[in-house]
Motif scaffolding. Structure first.
Motif, PDB file in Angstrom:
ATOM      1  N   LYS A 193      32.648  21.724  49.965  1.00  0.00           N
ATOM      2  CA  LYS A 193      31.513  22.579  49.595  1.00  0.00           C
ATOM      3  C   LYS A 193      31.848  24.046  49.857  1.00  0.00           C
ATOM      4  O   LYS A 193      31.629  24.903  48.997  1.00  0.00           O
ATOM      5  N   TRP A 194      32.390  24.329  51.019  1.00  0.00           N
ATOM      6  CA  TRP A 194      32.739  25.714  51.361  1.00  0.00           C
ATOM      7  C   TRP A 194      33.842  26.238  50.446  1.00  0.00           C
ATOM      8  O   TRP A 194      33.801  27.396  50.025  1.00  0.00           O
ATOM      9  N   ALA A 195      34.823  25.407  50.152  1.00  0.00           N
ATOM     10  CA  ALA A 195      35.923  25.838  49.284  1.00  0.00           C
ATOM     11  C   ALA A 195      35.411  26.192  47.894  1.00  0.00           C
ATOM     12  O   ALA A 195      35.810  27.206  47.318  1.00  0.00           O
ATOM     13  N   ILE A 196      34.492  25.400  47.379  1.00  0.00           N
ATOM     14  CA  ILE A 196      33.923  25.684  46.055  1.00  0.00           C
ATOM     15  C   ILE A 196      33.093  26.959  46.085  1.00  0.00           C
ATOM     16  O   ILE A 196      33.186  27.794  45.181  1.00  0.00           O
ATOM     17  N   ILE A 197      32.287  27.125  47.126  1.00  0.00           N
ATOM     18  CA  ILE A 197      31.477  28.344  47.257  1.00  0.00           C
ATOM     19  C   ILE A 197      32.377  29.576  47.323  1.00  0.00           C
ATOM     20  O   ILE A 197      32.133  30.581  46.653  1.00  0.00           O
ATOM     21  N   GLY A 198      33.417  29.512  48.135  1.00  0.00           N
ATOM     22  CA  GLY A 198      34.338  30.642  48.262  1.00  0.00           C
ATOM     23  C   GLY A 198      35.059  30.961  46.967  1.00  0.00           C
ATOM     24  O   GLY A 198      35.148  32.118  46.562  1.00  0.00           O
ATOM     25  N   LEU A 199      35.552  29.927  46.299  1.00  0.00           N
ATOM     26  CA  LEU A 199      36.276  30.142  45.052  1.00  0.00           C
ATOM     27  C   LEU A 199      35.357  30.685  43.964  1.00  0.00           C
ATOM     28  O   LEU A 199      35.731  31.605  43.230  1.00  0.00           O
ATOM     29  N   MET A 200      34.155  30.154  43.862  1.00  0.00           N
ATOM     30  CA  MET A 200      33.204  30.645  42.855  1.00  0.00           C
ATOM     31  C   MET A 200      32.819  32.103  43.131  1.00  0.00           C
ATOM     32  O   MET A 200      32.731  32.910  42.212  1.00  0.00           O
ATOM     33  N   GLY A 201      32.589  32.427  44.387  1.00  0.00           N
ATOM     34  CA  GLY A 201      32.276  33.815  44.737  1.00  0.00           C
ATOM     35  C   GLY A 201      33.411  34.758  44.390  1.00  0.00           C
ATOM     36  O   GLY A 201      33.189  35.846  43.858  1.00  0.00           O
ATOM     37  N   TYR A 202      34.625  34.320  44.657  1.00  0.00           N
ATOM     38  CA  TYR A 202      35.806  35.128  44.328  1.00  0.00           C
ATOM     39  C   TYR A 202      35.913  35.341  42.826  1.00  0.00           C
ATOM     40  O   TYR A 202      36.071  36.467  42.356  1.00  0.00           O
ATOM     41  N   TRP A 203      35.854  34.252  42.058  1.00  0.00           N
ATOM     42  CA  TRP A 203      36.061  34.364  40.614  1.00  0.00           C
ATOM     43  C   TRP A 203      34.942  35.107  39.907  1.00  0.00           C
ATOM     44  O   TRP A 203      35.193  35.864  38.971  1.00  0.00           O
ATOM     45  N   ILE A 204      33.707  34.884  40.342  1.00  0.00           N
ATOM     46  CA  ILE A 204      32.594  35.625  39.721  1.00  0.00           C
ATOM     47  C   ILE A 204      32.763  37.117  39.967  1.00  0.00           C
ATOM     48  O   ILE A 204      32.609  37.928  39.052  1.00  0.00           O
ATOM     49  N   THR A 205      33.091  37.483  41.186  1.00  0.00           N
ATOM     50  CA  THR A 205      33.323  38.888  41.507  1.00  0.00           C
ATOM     51  C   THR A 205      34.498  39.435  40.708  1.00  0.00           C
ATOM     52  O   THR A 205      34.439  40.540  40.171  1.00  0.00           O
ATOM     53  N   TRP A 253      35.636  38.466  37.779  1.00  0.00           N
ATOM     54  CA  TRP A 253      35.249  38.669  36.382  1.00  0.00           C
ATOM     55  C   TRP A 253      34.329  39.865  36.196  1.00  0.00           C
ATOM     56  O   TRP A 253      34.476  40.635  35.242  1.00  0.00           O
ATOM     57  N   VAL A 254      33.357  40.035  37.084  1.00  0.00           N
ATOM     58  CA  VAL A 254      32.429  41.163  36.963  1.00  0.00           C
ATOM     59  C   VAL A 254      33.182  42.488  37.058  1.00  0.00           C
ATOM     60  O   VAL A 254      32.971  43.394  36.246  1.00  0.00           O
ATOM     61  N   VAL A 255      34.081  42.599  38.013  1.00  0.00           N
ATOM     62  CA  VAL A 255      34.850  43.837  38.175  1.00  0.00           C
ATOM     63  C   VAL A 255      35.793  44.037  36.994  1.00  0.00           C
ATOM     64  O   VAL A 255      35.926  45.150  36.480  1.00  0.00           O
ATOM     65  N   THR A 265      44.747  46.754  37.140  1.00  0.00           N
ATOM     66  CA  THR A 265      44.498  45.333  36.916  1.00  0.00           C
ATOM     67  C   THR A 265      44.486  44.522  38.207  1.00  0.00           C
ATOM     68  O   THR A 265      44.063  43.362  38.194  1.00  0.00           O
ATOM     69  N   GLN A 266      44.920  45.118  39.309  1.00  0.00           N
ATOM     70  CA  GLN A 266      44.882  44.425  40.601  1.00  0.00           C
ATOM     71  C   GLN A 266      43.561  44.646  41.341  1.00  0.00           C
ATOM     72  O   GLN A 266      43.253  43.923  42.285  1.00  0.00           O
ATOM     73  N   ILE A 267      42.787  45.625  40.920  1.00  0.00           N
ATOM     74  CA  ILE A 267      41.528  45.939  41.594  1.00  0.00           C
ATOM     75  C   ILE A 267      40.569  44.752  41.635  1.00  0.00           C
ATOM     76  O   ILE A 267      39.973  44.482  42.684  1.00  0.00           O
ATOM     77  N   PRO A 268      40.387  43.982  40.554  1.00  0.00           N
ATOM     78  CA  PRO A 268      39.459  42.846  40.635  1.00  0.00           C
ATOM     79  C   PRO A 268      39.851  41.826  41.704  1.00  0.00           C
ATOM     80  O   PRO A 268      38.976  41.266  42.382  1.00  0.00           O
ATOM     81  N   ALA A 269      41.141  41.576  41.882  1.00  0.00           N
ATOM     82  CA  ALA A 269      41.579  40.622  42.900  1.00  0.00           C
ATOM     83  C   ALA A 269      41.260  41.134  44.301  1.00  0.00           C
ATOM     84  O   ALA A 269      40.796  40.378  45.158  1.00  0.00           O
ATOM     85  N   ILE A 270      41.460  42.406  44.521  1.00  0.00           N
ATOM     86  CA  ILE A 270      41.181  42.993  45.841  1.00  0.00           C
ATOM     87  C   ILE A 270      39.684  42.952  46.137  1.00  0.00           C
ATOM     88  O   ILE A 270      39.266  42.567  47.230  1.00  0.00           O
ATOM     89  N   VAL A 271      38.872  43.309  45.157  1.00  0.00           N
ATOM     90  CA  VAL A 271      37.418  43.279  45.344  1.00  0.00           C
ATOM     91  C   VAL A 271      36.942  41.839  45.504  1.00  0.00           C
ATOM     92  O   VAL A 271      36.038  41.558  46.309  1.00  0.00           O
ATOM     93  N   GLY A 272      37.558  40.901  44.782  1.00  0.00           N
ATOM     94  CA  GLY A 272      37.207  39.493  44.911  1.00  0.00           C
ATOM     95  C   GLY A 272      37.490  38.948  46.303  1.00  0.00           C
ATOM     96  O   GLY A 272      36.696  38.195  46.861  1.00  0.00           O
ATOM     97  N   VAL A 273      38.614  39.332  46.878  1.00  0.00           N
ATOM     98  CA  VAL A 273      38.948  38.902  48.239  1.00  0.00           C
ATOM     99  C   VAL A 273      37.952  39.506  49.236  1.00  0.00           C
ATOM    100  O   VAL A 273      37.513  38.827  50.175  1.00  0.00           O
ATOM    101  N   PHE A 274      37.569  40.756  49.029  1.00  0.00           N
ATOM    102  CA  PHE A 274      36.572  41.375  49.906  1.00  0.00           C
ATOM    103  C   PHE A 274      35.232  40.644  49.793  1.00  0.00           C
ATOM    104  O   PHE A 274      34.571  40.399  50.803  1.00  0.00           O
ATOM    105  N   ALA A 275      34.839  40.272  48.578  1.00  0.00           N
ATOM    106  CA  ALA A 275      33.601  39.516  48.385  1.00  0.00           C
ATOM    107  C   ALA A 275      33.697  38.161  49.075  1.00  0.00           C
ATOM    108  O   ALA A 275      32.730  37.702  49.693  1.00  0.00           O
TER     109      ALA A 275
END
Length: 95
Positions: A29-41, A43-45, A68-78
């Motif tokens: 459950k936690w892994a899915i929540i974390g991954l979804m939060g990362y990917w949604i962030t 994509w938005v960025v 192009t690396q900014i979304p990954a960095i912001v996703g990890v922060f999210a």
């Protein structure tokens, strides 16, 4: 160019899974929540910030790569903030 994003996604998945297991929570459950939060962030960025700024650095290969690396960095922060919230909720439930 998306190598950092893919590696960060896998790292977030493992990070959340191991954290949940350490704290006696549901790891999947936690892994899915974390991954979804990362990917949604991510994509938005990508769809907002990167698309808006891509015209400014179109002629610079280094600038394009960094942009192009900014979304990954912001996703990890999210993901960090989501993990912090999940840990706080888990601590509250145990008390």
């Amino acid at each position: 160019m998306l190598l950092l994003a893919k590696l960060a996604g896998i790292a977030v998945l493992v990070w959340f899974f191991l954290t949940a297991r350490e704290h006696g929570e549901q790891p999947v459950k936690w892994a899915i929540i974390g991954l979804m939060g990362y990917w949604i962030t991510w994509w938005v960025v990508k769809l907002s910030v990167v698309n808006l700024l891509s015209g400014l650095v179109a002629k610079s290969a280094t600038g394009t790569f960094l942009l192009t690396q900014i979304p990954a960095i912001v996703g990890v922060f999210a993901a960090f903030l989501i993990r912090k919230k999940l840990l706080a909720d888990a601590a509250t439930q145990k008390n």
